[in-house]
Scaffold this active site. Structure first.
Site, PDB file in Angstrom:
ATOM      1  N   GLY A 103       0.800  -1.216   0.000  1.00  0.00           N
ATOM      2  CA  GLY A 103       0.000   0.000   0.000  1.00  0.00           C
ATOM      3  C   GLY A 103       0.831   1.263   0.000  1.00  0.00           C
ATOM      4  O   GLY A 103       1.979   1.272  -0.460  1.00  0.00           O
ATOM      5  N   SER A 127       3.068  -0.727  10.074  1.00  0.00           N
ATOM      6  CA  SER A 127       1.754  -0.075  10.125  1.00  0.00           C
ATOM      7  C   SER A 127       1.644   0.698  11.431  1.00  0.00           C
ATOM      8  O   SER A 127       2.275   0.352  12.419  1.00  0.00           O
ATOM      9  CB  SER A 127       0.631  -1.111  10.106  1.00  0.00           C
ATOM     10  OG  SER A 127       0.898  -2.169   9.249  1.00  0.00           O
ATOM     11  N   GLU A 143       6.391   4.451  10.630  1.00  0.00           N
ATOM     12  CA  GLU A 143       6.674   5.236   9.428  1.00  0.00           C
ATOM     13  C   GLU A 143       6.223   6.672   9.658  1.00  0.00           C
ATOM     14  O   GLU A 143       5.107   6.908  10.073  1.00  0.00           O
ATOM     15  CB  GLU A 143       5.904   4.607   8.260  1.00  0.00           C
ATOM     16  CG  GLU A 143       6.293   5.158   6.939  1.00  0.00           C
ATOM     17  CD  GLU A 143       7.798   5.220   6.801  1.00  0.00           C
ATOM     18  OE1 GLU A 143       8.418   4.186   6.600  1.00  0.00           O
ATOM     19  OE2 GLU A 143       8.361   6.330   6.917  1.00  0.00           O
ATOM     20  N   LEU A 202       6.543   8.962   7.092  1.00  0.00           N
ATOM     21  CA  LEU A 202       6.429   9.625   5.793  1.00  0.00           C
ATOM     22  C   LEU A 202       5.046  10.248   5.643  1.00  0.00           C
ATOM     23  O   LEU A 202       4.061   9.732   6.165  1.00  0.00           O
ATOM     24  CB  LEU A 202       6.692   8.647   4.648  1.00  0.00           C
ATOM     25  CG  LEU A 202       5.752   7.470   4.397  1.00  0.00           C
ATOM     26  CD1 LEU A 202       4.513   7.877   3.625  1.00  0.00           C
ATOM     27  CD2 LEU A 202       6.497   6.397   3.644  1.00  0.00           C
ATOM     28  N   LYS A 205       4.792   7.220  17.753  1.00  0.00           N
ATOM     29  CA  LYS A 205       4.120   7.393  16.461  1.00  0.00           C
ATOM     30  C   LYS A 205       2.730   8.030  16.649  1.00  0.00           C
ATOM     31  O   LYS A 205       2.377   9.009  15.991  1.00  0.00           O
ATOM     32  CB  LYS A 205       4.006   6.024  15.780  1.00  0.00           C
ATOM     33  CG  LYS A 205       3.078   5.960  14.606  1.00  0.00           C
ATOM     34  CD  LYS A 205       3.606   6.665  13.389  1.00  0.00           C
ATOM     35  CE  LYS A 205       2.585   6.602  12.280  1.00  0.00           C
ATOM     36  NZ  LYS A 205       3.075   6.983  11.003  1.00  0.00           N
ATOM     37  N   THR A 232       1.745   9.724  19.180  1.00  0.00           N
ATOM     38  CA  THR A 232       1.890  11.063  19.755  1.00  0.00           C
ATOM     39  C   THR A 232       2.286  12.079  18.688  1.00  0.00           C
ATOM     40  O   THR A 232       1.771  13.202  18.661  1.00  0.00           O
ATOM     41  CB  THR A 232       2.937  11.035  20.887  1.00  0.00           C
ATOM     42  OG1 THR A 232       2.597   9.986  21.789  1.00  0.00           O
ATOM     43  CG2 THR A 232       2.989  12.342  21.634  1.00  0.00           C
ATOM     44  N   CYS A 282      -4.213   8.610   8.597  1.00  0.00           N
ATOM     45  CA  CYS A 282      -3.523   8.484   9.888  1.00  0.00           C
ATOM     46  C   CYS A 282      -4.085   9.316  11.018  1.00  0.00           C
ATOM     47  O   CYS A 282      -4.308   8.801  12.112  1.00  0.00           O
ATOM     48  CB  CYS A 282      -2.054   8.843   9.715  1.00  0.00           C
ATOM     49  SG  CYS A 282      -1.131   7.521   8.955  1.00  0.00           S
ATOM     50  N   ARG A 320      -8.638  26.158   1.214  1.00  0.00           N
ATOM     51  CA  ARG A 320      -7.205  25.916   1.448  1.00  0.00           C
ATOM     52  C   ARG A 320      -6.393  27.203   1.485  1.00  0.00           C
ATOM     53  O   ARG A 320      -5.156  27.148   1.506  1.00  0.00           O
ATOM     54  CB  ARG A 320      -6.658  25.023   0.326  1.00  0.00           C
ATOM     55  CG  ARG A 320      -7.219  23.617   0.369  1.00  0.00           C
ATOM     56  CD  ARG A 320      -6.660  22.880   1.536  1.00  0.00           C
ATOM     57  NE  ARG A 320      -7.127  21.513   1.629  1.00  0.00           N
ATOM     58  CZ  ARG A 320      -6.577  20.618   2.429  1.00  0.00           C
ATOM     59  NH1 ARG A 320      -5.555  20.931   3.175  1.00  0.00           N
ATOM     60  NH2 ARG A 320      -7.059  19.404   2.498  1.00  0.00           N
TER      61      ARG A 320
HETATM   62  C1  UDX Z   1       0.742  12.226   8.385  1.00  0.00           C
HETATM   63  C2  UDX Z   1       2.055  12.589   9.111  1.00  0.00           C
HETATM   64  O1  UDX Z   1       2.494  13.886   8.691  1.00  0.00           O
HETATM   65  C3  UDX Z   1       3.111  11.543   8.828  1.00  0.00           C
HETATM   66  O2  UDX Z   1       4.293  11.813   9.562  1.00  0.00           O
HETATM   67  C4  UDX Z   1       2.566  10.172   9.193  1.00  0.00           C
HETATM   68  O3  UDX Z   1       3.494   9.158   8.885  1.00  0.00           O
HETATM   69  C5  UDX Z   1       1.266   9.896   8.472  1.00  0.00           C
HETATM   70  O4  UDX Z   1       0.331  10.941   8.744  1.00  0.00           O
HETATM   71  P1  UDX Z   1      -0.152  12.496   5.890  1.00  0.00           P
HETATM   72  O5  UDX Z   1      -1.472  12.068   6.459  1.00  0.00           O
HETATM   73  O6  UDX Z   1       0.343  11.820   4.661  1.00  0.00           O
HETATM   74  O7  UDX Z   1       0.996  12.314   6.991  1.00  0.00           O
HETATM   75  O8  UDX Z   1      -0.218  14.055   5.540  1.00  0.00           O
HETATM   76  P2  UDX Z   1       0.048  15.419   6.314  1.00  0.00           P
HETATM   77  O9  UDX Z   1       0.931  16.242   5.465  1.00  0.00           O
HETATM   78  O10 UDX Z   1       0.458  15.210   7.708  1.00  0.00           O
HETATM   79  O11 UDX Z   1      -1.381  16.116   6.265  1.00  0.00           O
HETATM   80  C6  UDX Z   1      -2.509  15.581   6.943  1.00  0.00           C
HETATM   81  C7  UDX Z   1      -3.728  16.445   6.726  1.00  0.00           C
HETATM   82  O12 UDX Z   1      -3.576  17.692   7.417  1.00  0.00           O
HETATM   83  C8  UDX Z   1      -3.975  16.822   5.265  1.00  0.00           C
HETATM   84  O13 UDX Z   1      -5.356  16.758   4.984  1.00  0.00           O
HETATM   85  C9  UDX Z   1      -3.451  18.233   5.165  1.00  0.00           C
HETATM   86  O14 UDX Z   1      -4.041  18.958   4.138  1.00  0.00           O
HETATM   87  C10 UDX Z   1      -3.828  18.769   6.535  1.00  0.00           C
HETATM   88  N1  UDX Z   1      -3.010  19.933   6.941  1.00  0.00           N
HETATM   89  C11 UDX Z   1      -1.671  19.788   7.126  1.00  0.00           C
HETATM   90  C12 UDX Z   1      -3.609  21.161   7.149  1.00  0.00           C
HETATM   91  O15 UDX Z   1      -4.829  21.301   6.987  1.00  0.00           O
HETATM   92  N2  UDX Z   1      -2.842  22.235   7.552  1.00  0.00           N
HETATM   93  C13 UDX Z   1      -1.501  22.121   7.743  1.00  0.00           C
HETATM   94  O16 UDX Z   1      -0.870  23.124   8.117  1.00  0.00           O
HETATM   95  C14 UDX Z   1      -0.889  20.867   7.523  1.00  0.00           C
HETATM   96  P1  ADP Z   2      -1.240   1.830   4.229  1.00  0.00           P
HETATM   97  O1  ADP Z   2      -1.620   3.266   3.963  1.00  0.00           O
HETATM   98  O2  ADP Z   2      -1.098   1.542   5.703  1.00  0.00           O
HETATM   99  O3  ADP Z   2      -0.058   1.374   3.436  1.00  0.00           O
HETATM  100  P2  ADP Z   2      -3.041   0.436   2.385  1.00  0.00           P
HETATM  101  O4  ADP Z   2      -4.500   0.112   2.568  1.00  0.00           O
HETATM  102  O5  ADP Z   2      -2.627   1.373   1.312  1.00  0.00           O
HETATM  103  O6  ADP Z   2      -2.518   0.921   3.823  1.00  0.00           O
HETATM  104  O7  ADP Z   2      -2.235  -0.919   2.142  1.00  0.00           O
HETATM  105  C1  ADP Z   2      -2.335  -2.066   2.909  1.00  0.00           C
HETATM  106  C2  ADP Z   2      -2.257  -3.294   1.987  1.00  0.00           C
HETATM  107  O8  ADP Z   2      -2.156  -4.461   2.810  1.00  0.00           O
HETATM  108  C3  ADP Z   2      -3.468  -3.521   1.089  1.00  0.00           C
HETATM  109  O9  ADP Z   2      -3.044  -3.535  -0.268  1.00  0.00           O
HETATM  110  C4  ADP Z   2      -4.023  -4.907   1.517  1.00  0.00           C
HETATM  111  O10 ADP Z   2      -4.490  -5.671   0.419  1.00  0.00           O
HETATM  112  C5  ADP Z   2      -2.794  -5.556   2.121  1.00  0.00           C
HETATM  113  N1  ADP Z   2      -3.075  -6.628   3.074  1.00  0.00           N
HETATM  114  C6  ADP Z   2      -3.909  -6.620   4.141  1.00  0.00           C
HETATM  115  N2  ADP Z   2      -3.852  -7.807   4.803  1.00  0.00           N
HETATM  116  C7  ADP Z   2      -2.971  -8.597   4.155  1.00  0.00           C
HETATM  117  C8  ADP Z   2      -2.458  -9.937   4.360  1.00  0.00           C
HETATM  118  N3  ADP Z   2      -2.854 -10.691   5.381  1.00  0.00           N
HETATM  119  N4  ADP Z   2      -1.542 -10.402   3.483  1.00  0.00           N
HETATM  120  C9  ADP Z   2      -1.132  -9.634   2.448  1.00  0.00           C
HETATM  121  N5  ADP Z   2      -1.560  -8.365   2.205  1.00  0.00           N
HETATM  122  C10 ADP Z   2      -2.468  -7.853   3.041  1.00  0.00           C
END
Ligand code: UDX
Ligand code: ADP
Length: 461
Positions: A12, A132, A162, A164, A221, A223, A277, A441
């Protein structure tokens, strides 16, 4: 243990980019990403790298360089588990939709299935890495399953959350602020930690690789995400006050962000945070706090989500009120559907909630998003139980000018850069008058748009 073969379960948004970068930076390690979803694996193996299932700037180039050399995508889960010395679990952990902890706790059924599969297949010692986002103490559950159902082989469980962010995943992986690795404090645990440290050391400097015990890593994570989301809810709370008082939220954000203790990042007010997340992790935190009877702690963090829900609802209400208290059968163009720019991910995107509220007022919504396809938009509406009849009111367009044509209003839901460069004169000409823009935005140049003739309204001013 020197690692030569890695398996990652889950292809994913996390597993795919993370493994692609490990493969690129560690040419001597064979990395196999497996998934149950055959279609997803077929997409990762598409000879045209531009058609891989996840859009992230820079990702297709890395996949092009590594795929078939030391990066493989496969549905043969057992084989990959059997061959690997290190197994990353990167499957989805959605919020539970049933039973105890419904709407709050993470659903760990996919994690548990992985653990059971690893236990069944493994014939020699393995290091299992949680990638995850998981509630605290999941490692304990994984370990218990592995130890009680395995074939007598040794498992070490590491937590390597993670950090990212989507849209910048490749950059975040290449230049992380830190890499966090949690493991047991036993000699075996420390050896396992070292194996993973060695992998990251191929491109991350040692002072950025932090090792902790498992629980600290898991809780860090949750937090980190809770703090980030809290900043967005905090500035969004102020945005409502700004709208009432005549202050400008962008000016307030700039002024407070220059305080080095506060810092300028993550202070952009918006229609609300989305993504897979933030909400999930805070709900997890709330659930854990409640489980331990910490009511005040739970209520404190829950407020971040309540504020976010309020912001999304408030945005939809503002559109209805401004359009003379009725949007029935009016065309409203949504620019953007993804939860942020530079991604095709729509999970928990504010756009879905705003659309739901507006179609319940019988508005017609014309969506243009540079990366999101129509089937995704319709399935997002299903997720919110929008009726078939109301779903018909939401149409997707291939071209922003068609989406805006004859609309009463435009709502900017995602901050895609390209929206700034549109021919706004032309868009204005073809819209109903007065032509409204609701900039969720704070992306567009309000002054310029007002000069053209638009009625421009942005969050927090
Ligand atoms: C987040 C964390 O940043 C990352 O470290 C973690 O691993 C996964 O969750 P992500 O969800 O990919 O990452 O995006 P992020 O850039 O954090 O933005 C989250 C949401 O907050 C988005 O909808 C973004 O538009 C919004 N946001 C972000 C705001 O509305 N204002 C901001 O100032 C920053
Ligand atoms: P994330 O953002 O956490 O990466 P995603 O939903 O994008 O989450 O990806 C999770 C992936 O894990 C999906 O493609 C799903 O098909 C796969 N998955 C879930 N359970 C299993 C499993 N038991 N074996 C293999 N793949 C799995």
């Amino acid at each position: 243990m020197s690692i030569t073969k890695i398996c990652c379960i889950g292809a994913g948004y996390v597993g795919g980019p993370t493994m692609a970068v490990i493969a690129q930076k560690c040419p001597d390690i064979q990395v196999t990403v497996v998934d149950l979803n055959e279609e997803r694996i077929a997409q990762w193996n598409n000879p045209d790298v531009e058609k891989i299932p996840i859009y992230e700037p820079g990702l297709s180039e890395i996949v092009a360089n590594t795929r078939g050399k030391n990066l493989f995508f496969s549905t043969e889960v057992d084989k990959a588990i059997d061959e690997a010395q290190m197994i990353f679990i990167s499957v989805n952990t959605p919020t539970k939709t049933y039973g105890s902890g419904k709407g709050m706790a993470a659903d760990l059924k996919y994690i548990e299935l992985c653990a059971r599969q690893i236990a069944r297949v493994a014939k020699n010692d393995k290091i299992v890495v949680e990638k995850s986002t998981l509630p605290v103490r999941t490692a304990e559950a994984i370990k218990s399953i592995l130890d009680h159902t395995g074939n007598g082989v040794q498992f070490q469980i590491l937590s390597n959350p993670e950090f990212l962010a989507e849209g910048t995943a490749v950059q975040d992986l290449l230049n992380p602020d830190r890499v966090l690795i949690g493991g047991d404090t036993t000699p075996e645990g420390e050896a396992a930690i070292q194996s993973l440290v060695n992998i990251y050391s191929n491109w991350v400097s040692k002072d950025k690789i932090l090792t902790t015990n498992v629980w600290s890593s898991e809780l860090s994570k949750l937090t980190a995400n809770a703090f980030l989301a809290q900043r967005v809810s905090s500035i969004n709370a102020i945005s409502e006050l700004c709208e009432k008082t005549g202050a400008d939220v962008n000016e307030v954000a700039r002024a407070i962000g220059m305080d080095s203790r506060i810092g300028p990042k993550f202070l952009k007010s918006s229609v609300g945070f989305g993504g897979s997340c933030f909400q999930k992790d805070i709900l997890n935190l709330v659930y854990i706090a409640k489980t331990f009877g910490l009511r005040e702690v739970a209520d404190y963090w829950e407020q971040v989500i309540l504020m976010n829900d309020h912001q999304k609802r408030r945005f939809a209400n503002k559109i209805v009120q401004t359009l003379y208290n009725t949007v029935a059968d009016k065309k409203i163009c949504f620019l953007g559907w993804a939860f942020k720019k530079d991604t095709n991910d729509t999970r928990e995107s504010a756009a879905i909630y705003v659309a739901r509220d507006l179609v319940s007022e019988q508005a017609n919504i014309a969506v243009f998003d540079p990366k999101v396809e129509e089937y995704q938009i319709q399935s997002d509406l299903d997720y919110l139980n929008v009726s078939e009849r109301s779903k018909k009111r939401v149409t997707s367009y291939e071209n922003p000018y068609d989406a805006c044509h004859s609309a009463h209003a435009i709502a900017v839901l995602t901050e895609w850069d390209e929206f700034r460069d549109y021919d706004w004169q032309l868009i204005y000409k073809n819209m109903q008058k007065p032509a409204f823009i609701f900039d969720g935005r704070n992306l567009l140049d309000g002054k310029k748009l007002t000069e053209i003739g638009f009625v421009y309204k942005s969050i927090g001013s």
